[in-house]
Design an enzyme around this catalytic site. Structure first.
Site, short mmCIF file in Angstrom:
data_model
loop_
_atom_site.label_atom_id
_atom_site.label_comp_id
_atom_site.label_asym_id
_atom_site.label_seq_id
_atom_site.Cartn_x
_atom_site.Cartn_y
_atom_site.Cartn_z
N LYS A 95 -68.58 61.72 -34.60
CA LYS A 95 -69.79 61.14 -34.58
C LYS A 95 -70.15 61.01 -33.23
CE LYS A 95 -73.07 58.66 -36.66
NZ LYS A 95 -74.19 59.14 -37.51
N ASP A 148 -69.77 54.06 -39.31
CA ASP A 148 -69.81 55.56 -39.54
C ASP A 148 -68.68 56.13 -38.81
OD1 ASP A 148 -71.95 54.69 -40.83
OD2 ASP A 148 -73.39 55.93 -39.60
N GLU A 189 -71.30 64.77 -37.43
CA GLU A 189 -72.42 64.16 -38.09
C GLU A 189 -73.35 63.81 -37.03
OE1 GLU A 189 -73.43 59.95 -40.37
OE2 GLU A 189 -71.51 60.74 -40.19
#
Length: 231
Positions: free
Chosen positions: A41, A55, A114
């Site tokens: 991420k 996240d 992501e």
């Protein structure tokens, strides 16, 4: 000849459409298959804690990874804004070379990357999410809300990706509310027929986090099953 490792970039038609849930489901399925994946991420904003970005932590946990957070998420911001905007407010410019250096550590193995928001969310003064996708040369899993408006949002995203010659592995539809939408029944069939792309879901809206994670895993299992053992 060994198969190429499973690698995808999870992006969305908007923010809050379920990218992290899709990424977690993919990583957990890969981990269950013994593939030992990594989550990446590179940019996360809206972090309550810069040391423990929610996240990125969720991806690392789903992958069963022990990588340091600097490797999983090199750019973190408190403001709930596009990363490039959050950085600009701080008078900073996120170094794209740092992102690419972190990617070098992961690029040879199975990995789920992501993004942040949609394709044209700014990451710095020169790069949007779609630019990062193109540089990393990864196929995309596009996440969209299951409901009215998704045909337009998905079409615009697919058109932008096609213009950059970015392959799309699948579109994942996810219900973001408990309310039923009469347009939902047509979305999957129409998108597959019009755009020739596999469509998974819609994943139901479930308040229980474990049940929702299980639902994403069921929806995404076909995407992983044929490639999960690539090395």
């Amino acid at each position: 000849m060994a198969k190429a490792p499973f690698q995808v970039f999870v992006t969305g038609t908007d923010t809050g459409v379920g990218k992290t849930q899709v990424s977690r489901a993919l990583l957990s399925l890969l981990a269950d298959a013994g593939v030992r994946p990594q989550g990446f991420k590179p940019y996360e904003s809206g972090c309550e804690s810069l040391k423990h970005p929610a996240d990125a932590l969720a991806l690392r946990e789903a992958a069963g990874s022990t990588l340091p957070m600097e490797a999983v998420c090199p750019h973190r911001f408190r403001a709930p804004l596009a990363p490039g905007i959050a950085a600009h407010r701080l008078g900073r410019e996120p170094d794209f070379r740092v992102t690419l250096a972190a990617w070098e550590r992961l690029r040879m193995g199975p990995v789920v990357v992501e993004g942040a928001g949609g394709l044209f969310v700014p990451l710095d003064s020169k790069h949007d999410v779609i630019d990062l996708i193109q540089v990393l040369r990864l196929p995309v899993v596009l996440v969209a809300r299951a409901g009215l408006g998704t045909l337009n949002h998905v079409a615009l995203s697919l058109e932008a990706l096609a213009a950059r010659e970015v392959p799309v592995r699948a579109v994942v539809l996810s219900r973001s509310t408990a309310a039923r939408d009469p347009s939902e029944r047509d979305n999957r069939q129409f998108l597959e027929a019009r755009h020739g792309v596999p469509v998974l879901g819609p994943v139901p809206y479930l308040e229980d986090a474990r049940a929702r994670h299980a639902a994403f895993r069921r929806a995404l299992r076909p995407l992983v099953s044929e490639r999960a053992r690539g090395r």
